[in-house]
Design a protein around this motif. Structure first.
Motif, PDB file in Angstrom:
ATOM      1  N   UNK A   1       0.824  -1.213   0.000  1.00 29.04           N
ATOM      2  CA  UNK A   1       0.000   0.000   0.000  1.00 29.04           C
ATOM      3  C   UNK A   1       0.853   1.257   0.000  1.00 29.04           C
ATOM      4  N   UNK A   2       2.104   1.154   0.593  1.00 28.35           N
ATOM      5  CA  UNK A   2       2.948   2.345   0.646  1.00 28.35           C
ATOM      6  C   UNK A   2       3.304   2.841  -0.731  1.00 28.35           C
ATOM      7  N   UNK A   7       2.813   7.107  -5.073  1.00 25.51           N
ATOM      8  CA  UNK A   7       2.446   7.655  -6.367  1.00 25.51           C
ATOM      9  C   UNK A   7       1.343   8.690  -6.257  1.00 25.51           C
ATOM     10  N   UNK A   8       0.428   8.488  -5.301  1.00 26.27           N
ATOM     11  CA  UNK A   8      -0.646   9.467  -5.123  1.00 26.27           C
ATOM     12  C   UNK A   8      -0.101  10.811  -4.690  1.00 26.27           C
ATOM     13  N   UNK A   9       0.769  10.814  -3.682  1.00 31.96           N
ATOM     14  CA  UNK A   9       1.330  12.068  -3.201  1.00 31.96           C
ATOM     15  C   UNK A   9       2.214  12.697  -4.259  1.00 31.96           C
ATOM     16  N   UNK A  10       2.971  11.864  -4.945  1.00 31.65           N
ATOM     17  CA  UNK A  10       3.882  12.404  -5.952  1.00 31.65           C
ATOM     18  C   UNK A  10       3.127  13.105  -7.066  1.00 31.65           C
ATOM     19  N   UNK A 120      -4.707   8.119  12.527  1.00 28.58           N
ATOM     20  CA  UNK A 120      -3.262   7.985  12.360  1.00 28.58           C
ATOM     21  C   UNK A 120      -2.673   9.254  11.763  1.00 28.58           C
ATOM     22  N   UNK A 121      -3.379   9.862  10.839  1.00 32.29           N
ATOM     23  CA  UNK A 121      -2.899  11.109  10.246  1.00 32.29           C
ATOM     24  C   UNK A 121      -2.839  12.215  11.291  1.00 32.29           C
ATOM     25  N   UNK A 122      -3.807  12.245  12.196  1.00 32.54           N
ATOM     26  CA  UNK A 122      -3.811  13.244  13.266  1.00 32.54           C
ATOM     27  C   UNK A 122      -2.602  13.073  14.163  1.00 32.54           C
ATOM     28  N   UNK A 143       1.024   4.851   4.819  1.00 31.34           N
ATOM     29  CA  UNK A 143       1.027   3.442   4.421  1.00 31.34           C
ATOM     30  C   UNK A 143      -0.176   3.088   3.559  1.00 31.34           C
ATOM     31  N   UNK A 144      -1.119   3.994   3.440  1.00 28.06           N
ATOM     32  CA  UNK A 144      -2.287   3.756   2.590  1.00 28.06           C
ATOM     33  C   UNK A 144      -2.532   4.990   1.731  1.00 28.06           C
ATOM     34  N   UNK A 145      -3.303   4.802   0.672  1.00 28.23           N
ATOM     35  CA  UNK A 145      -3.659   5.926  -0.194  1.00 28.23           C
ATOM     36  C   UNK A 145      -4.442   6.969   0.586  1.00 28.23           C
ATOM     37  N   UNK A 146      -5.348   6.495   1.464  1.00 32.76           N
ATOM     38  CA  UNK A 146      -6.140   7.427   2.263  1.00 32.76           C
ATOM     39  C   UNK A 146      -5.267   8.296   3.157  1.00 32.76           C
TER      40      UNK A 146
END
Length: 220
Positions: A1-2, A7-10, A120-122, A143-146
């Motif tokens: 998932x990482x 790729x999403x962030x990039x 986790x993001x928080x 570690x995930x797209x979300x």
């Protein structure tokens, strides 16, 4: 998932430079000139998204276990004023300190459930918000797209977008060799390797003099 999160962030980090390293041998690593000392640092180019002078290094580092994330991060920390942030360490700190998000996370873990992406993001962003004008490397997250989308949105909303994304692309056979020779100082997370980056005294941490250990999942 990482890798999907990478790729999403990039793709969404419109102007953020990326670097990819592929090598079977450990290589010397140095920051781009704009992140060092001297005139280039003091007069850094404007951020491509915020259009403000923003020399702070905000970096994600991805790679398989044994790809060299810890080794490269430790070199950056020792040479530059860079903070290494571990998702696991930050989560444990929130739980130990009894913060609101820490209590929520602790209850979820106690039930044997996975921590939702927003929680986790928080955990991560609450620490990043205190490092607004400082250099940092984030390891083990997202570690995930979300998680990647939530992190990207938060950083952009605070006008602190990512400036560098690194994906360490190392062949599996090299990783297996590295892992079999890897020793760690568990308290600090310092990583050594008997093929390269050896401790000054075999089996002993350079800084504390305490014994080094094998990670349970590093044993063949």
């Amino acid at each position: 998932m990482a890798s999907k999160a990478t790729s999403t962030i990039a793709r969404t980090a419109l102007q953020a430079p990326r670097r990819a390293f592929s090598s079977s041998q450990p290589a010397a690593f140095s920051l781009p000139p704009r992140y060092g000392s001297g005139p280039l640092y003091r007069h850094a180019p404007k951020d491509g998204i915020t259009q403000t002078e923003s020399p702070a290094l905000r970096m994600l580092m991805f790679g398989k276990p044994g790809s060299g994330k810890g080794t490269l991060s430790s070199k950056l920390i020792s040479k530059y004023e860079v903070s290494q942030l571990s998702a696991g360490d930050l989560l444990r700190a929130q739980i130990t300190e009894g913060t609101e998000v820490g209590r929520v996370a602790e209850g979820i873990i106690a039930n044997g459930d996975l921590i939702p992406d927003d929680i986790m993001t928080k955990v991560i962003t609450s620490k990043l918000d205190t490092l607004r004008n400082k250099h940092w490397i984030l390891d083990g997250f997202p570690r995930t797209v979300g998680q990647g989308r939530l992190l990207d949105a938060h950083l952009r909303g605070n006008s602190t977008p990512l400036t560098l994304i690194i994906n360490l692309d190392v062949p599996d056979e090299v990783i297996l060799s590295r892992i079999s020779d890897r020793w760690v100082h568990l308290k600090s997370g310092r990583v050594y390797n008997t093929s390269y980056n050896k401790p000054r005294v075999p089996g002993v941490d350079d800084v504390t003099g305490e014994p080094l250990n094998k990670r349970p999942d590093d044993n063949p």
